[in-house]
Design a protein around this motif. Structure first.
Motif, PDB file in Angstrom:
ATOM      1  N   SER A 528       0.965  -1.170   0.131  1.00 49.92           N
ATOM      2  CA  SER A 528       0.046   0.070   0.160  1.00 49.92           C
ATOM      3  C   SER A 528       0.962   1.113   0.004  1.00 49.92           C
ATOM      4  O   SER A 528       2.006   0.995   0.233  1.00 49.92           O
ATOM      5  CB  SER A 528      -0.851  -0.032   1.287  1.00 49.92           C
ATOM      6  N   GLU A 529       0.281   2.241  -0.432  1.00 46.47           N
ATOM      7  CA  GLU A 529       1.048   3.519  -0.500  1.00 46.47           C
ATOM      8  C   GLU A 529       1.681   3.691   1.068  1.00 46.47           C
ATOM      9  O   GLU A 529       2.842   4.112   1.284  1.00 46.47           O
ATOM     10  CB  GLU A 529       0.289   4.754  -0.621  1.00 46.47           C
ATOM     11  N   LYS A 533       5.384   3.882   1.872  1.00 45.58           N
ATOM     12  CA  LYS A 533       6.366   5.300   1.994  1.00 45.58           C
ATOM     13  C   LYS A 533       7.098   4.506   3.471  1.00 45.58           C
ATOM     14  O   LYS A 533       8.293   5.360   3.751  1.00 45.58           O
ATOM     15  CB  LYS A 533       5.394   6.331   2.778  1.00 45.58           C
ATOM     16  N   SER A 571      -5.987   4.203   0.856  1.00 42.63           N
ATOM     17  CA  SER A 571      -4.496   3.445   1.023  1.00 42.63           C
ATOM     18  C   SER A 571      -4.962   1.906   1.075  1.00 42.63           C
ATOM     19  O   SER A 571      -5.554   1.562   1.864  1.00 42.63           O
ATOM     20  CB  SER A 571      -3.801   3.861   2.403  1.00 42.63           C
ATOM     21  N   ASP A 734       3.901  10.513  -2.990  1.00 42.35           N
ATOM     22  CA  ASP A 734       3.069   9.153  -3.217  1.00 42.35           C
ATOM     23  C   ASP A 734       4.322   8.113  -3.839  1.00 42.35           C
ATOM     24  O   ASP A 734       5.271   8.257  -4.129  1.00 42.35           O
ATOM     25  CB  ASP A 734       2.299   9.224  -4.292  1.00 42.35           C
ATOM     26  N   LEU A 736       4.751   3.759  -4.952  1.00 44.41           N
ATOM     27  CA  LEU A 736       4.137   2.336  -5.113  1.00 44.41           C
ATOM     28  C   LEU A 736       5.571   1.433  -5.085  1.00 44.41           C
ATOM     29  O   LEU A 736       6.460   1.457  -5.756  1.00 44.41           O
ATOM     30  CB  LEU A 736       3.379   2.419  -6.667  1.00 44.41           C
TER      31      LEU A 736
END
Length: 740
Positions: A528-529, A533, A571, A734, A736
């Motif tokens: 997920s984002e 991150k 998310s 953002d 991925l």
């Protein structure tokens, strides 16, 4: 004249590090590679160099399947091998199970029956596999297999080739082929002097134009026709040739690469030695790639990556065989440049102007000659003619004593490293005298003198005898080939001055970030984002302040902690493009807006049947330049790092640059210099300059991630990476990530 394995690294090159432990010792092509010579993933940092002396100069040769029956293909090959063996001083041993002799030489039924050890076994049999297995106990050093019908034919042939390669590995010998030819055993002229061109081709016929340069006085030392490369490959021959004192340049025709890492290690060895590698690499188009694969069974790789990797390691890529001839010969024979300046000298103003336009457009530096030098030239050239550069002599001065004076005066200027004289057509006595003066001047200087002989006839005495008879003048037939070769010559020497190998900058030990990152990986899944991150944060890449929440009330509390205004985003591991689905809300400034946004985002997700891990409440980051930084896996070279203009521009403009890790700061900056939109980072239309240093730091951290997580990370996409004004850093808005 200057005239198989898959594309990921091969198993023996991938002694993988386990977690954060020390890399184990690896054996690569019979060479032991200690942990200190490996990167963080256990891959070698130096090219293994096979000892091919006994391949090219064997003491004894066994010809398996030798024949003297007229009309049979093996007979012609045997006859050629006999002639070659006599030239190189090798003893030939015919091997055939049913013959007593071949061409009057006693025959034995097998290589094992020979009374002396054999350096090279030439296999003239349809199926070389049984012979390779038989050779395992004979201490044969090398074998050549001509047979076709292997990887170039499809899956069944590829499987047969893998069985052959496995037998070679067990035997301990080195194999050239299969699907190769007799090019290694050609007759090389021994009356030519000076640095030589060593030739490597996967298609023998494509090497013919380079080989025939000998008839124009260009020395060739070796020809390696690699074929399908079940064992010995292009990289092995580059590594070997780069260490030979007689080799001035290596010319390659490459249809596909067996292993990207091996190729880069070999190119790195050549760069360390200062030996230029010039290559035609087919596969720029889908059709070319498909045709090349069917010919040799190789992977051609994504062309943008191949192109970038070659430039990264100083390999000079050319498009045509004529360019291969001219560029390799110039680089082999020309001395190191004393200056970068190019002067165009002609007997016609139109010719000089035309050539100067093309040279300048190609990136050559044509300095304006100093006024004192122009005054000197006007002693012999009429005042009304331009001598600033290009130099126009008007024609008549070349017919007498003034011609040589002009050439010597130009070459004496310290800003001039190359003199190019285009002679568009024969016009005796002018062209003949001019050619002789250029040859004489070239003999008296260390600077490069080039001539473009434009006559389509090519039988003129000035061309055939005067120009081609000189080893100091570089003679071309076209403007384009001359300009391309001269640019390659200057670029190569700039590249090799103070060359620092990218492999010297490769991390040897894992960073503290690796353990944190590995805990976040989910094999075979997209993160997920929020998780992506966290992965970036583990490697010190800045992300916005944010919290992942699962209720409207928690969203309001998070907004207060993050600080208004905020951005809210759905998310989930399934989400790749949130904006198109309306799953991003920007510029929220109150608790009521946050509650409404939470409900709207979760309603859309339910309607679209999207599983969420929560809603991200994120810091609103100021305006800057949107960039993209990412990691993808190339089938040949493994992990690659890309940087370019981000946001929607990445899809519209595709303005990106790519590199193969490892690389350092200078290479990261050169990536930015390649971008068409580079000016955006400098500030346009009143915008402040962006924090380029912070962007470079992100690129370097991403490449470290790519190296350390090579076995775990399939793809990473940071888009947008907001590069803020100078001194304020860069923030990944953002991300991925896809796990392997």
């Amino acid at each position: 004249m200057l005239g198989s394995t898959h594309g990921t690294f091969t198993t023996d090159l991938r002694a993988r590090v386990v977690a954060c432990g020390e890399a184990p010792t690896a054996v690569v092509h019979g060479v032991t590679v200690a942990p200190g010579d490996q990167d963080v993933s256990g891959r070698p940092l130096h090219a293994p160099v096979p000892d091919l002396d006994r391949f090219f100069r064997p003491g004894s040769v066994a010809v398996v399947g030798a024949s003297d029956t007229e009309g049979r293909p093996n007979t012609g090959i045997t006859r050629q091998l006999l002639a070659w063996a006599e030239r190189v001083g090798a003893r030939i041993h015919p091997v055939h199970p049913t013959r007593e002799s071949v061409f009057g030489i006693d025959c034995v039924p097998s290589v094992g029956a020979l009374a002396e050890p054999v350096d090279l076994a030439v296999l003239l049999v349809a199926d070389p596999l049984p012979v390779i297995e038989e050779l395992a106990d004979t201490k044969v050093k090398f074998a050549v297999a001509f047979a076709s019908g292997f990887a170039e034919t499809g899956e069944a042939g590829a499987a047969a080739q893998e069985r052959l390669a496995a037998a070679v590995r067990r035997s301990g010998l080195r194999l050239l082929g299969p699907n190769t030819n007799l090019n290694a055993f050609e007759r090389f002229r021994e009356d030519l002097e000076g640095p030589a061109v060593a030739l490597i081709t996967q298609s023998g016929h494509q090497g013919r134009p380079v080989f025939t340069l000998q008839e124009l006085g260009v020395r060739l030392s070796h020809w390696a026709p690699t074929g399908n490369e079940a064992d010995l490959e292009t990289s092995d021959f580059i590594s070997y040739f780069a260490g030979l004192p007689e080799v001035g340049a290596i010319a390659c025709y490459v249809e596909g690469l067996k292993d990207g890492r091996s190729f880069l290690l070999a190119a790195d060895r050549a760069a360390r030695q200062g030996v230029p590698v010039v290559a035609v690499k087919v596969g720029r188009t889908e059709t070319g790639a498909r045709t090349a694969a069917s010919h040799t069974g190789k992977l051609t790789g994504a062309d943008q990556v191949v192109d970038a990797a070659m430039r990264q390691y100083g390999v000079i890529r050319v498009d045509g065989l004529d360019q291969l001839q001219d560029t390799a010969t110039l680089l082999a024979r020309a001395r190191r440049p004393q200056a970068d300046g190019v002067v165009v000298y002609s007997i016609s103003g139109g010719t000089g102007a035309h050539f100067a336009d093309l040279a300048t457009a190609a990136g050559l530096e044509l300095p304006t000659l100093p006024q004192a030098k122009q005054d000197e030239l006007h002693q012999w050239i009429p005042e009304y003619l331009s001598v600033s550069n290009p130099v126009d002599n008007g024609g008549h001065p070349v017919g007498d004593w003034r011609g040589r004076k002009i050439i010597d005066a130009i070459l004496a200027d310290p800003s001039v490293g190359v003199l190019i004289c285009p002679i568009t057509g024969p016009f005796p006595p002018m062209s003949d005298k001019l050619a002789q003066d250029l040859v004489d001047a070239a003999e008296a200087t260390d600077k490069l003198v080039c001539v473009v002989w434009g006559s389509p006839v090519g039988t003129e005495e000035a061309y055939r005898t005067t120009l081609l008879g000189s080893s100091r003048v570089a003679t071309f037939r076209t403007f384009g080939n001359c300009i391309g070769a001269v640019k390659a010559y200057l670029d190569h020497h700039r590249f090799t001055i103070g060359y620092r190998s990218p492999f010297d900058e490769a991390p040897r030990t894992p960073s503290p970030s690796l353990r944190k990152a590995q805990a976040l990986m989910r094999p075979g899944r997209r993160l997920s984002e929020h998780a992506a991150k966290q992965l970036l944060r583990a490697y010190g890449i800045r992300v916005p302040r944010e919290q992942l929440v699962t209720s409207a009330a928690a969203a309001v509390r998070a907004a207060g902690l993050v600080g208004y205004p905020v951005v809210m985003k759905a998310s989930g591991a399934q989400l790749a493009h949130k904006t198109e689905l309306g799953l991003v809300k920007v510029g929220l400034t109150s608790a009521s807006q946050v509650r409404d946004a939470y409900r709207e985002l979760t309603d859309i997700a339910r309607y679209e049947s999207i599983d969420l891990d929560g809603i991200l409440v994120c810091q609103m980051v100021g305006r800057g330049v949107e960039m993209v930084v990412g990691v993808t896996r190339d089938e040949l070279f493994g992990p690659t790092v890309t940087v370019g203009l981000g946001g929607v521009l990445v899809e519209v403009l595709n303005d990106t640059a790519v590199r193969v890790p490892p690389f350092g700061e200078n290479e990261a900056r050169s990536m930015l210099a390649e971008l068409r939109g580079r000016a955006l980072l400098d500030g346009v239309r009143g915008a402040p300059p962006a924090d380029v240093d912070a962007l470079v730091e992100v690129v370097l951290r991403v490449q470290r991630m790519a190296l350390e997580l090579d076995g775990d990370l399939a793809e990473l996409d940071i888009n947008p990476l907001m590069v803020l004004p100078r001194g304020q850093g860069a923030v990944a808005l953002d991300a991925l990530a896809v796990c392997r």
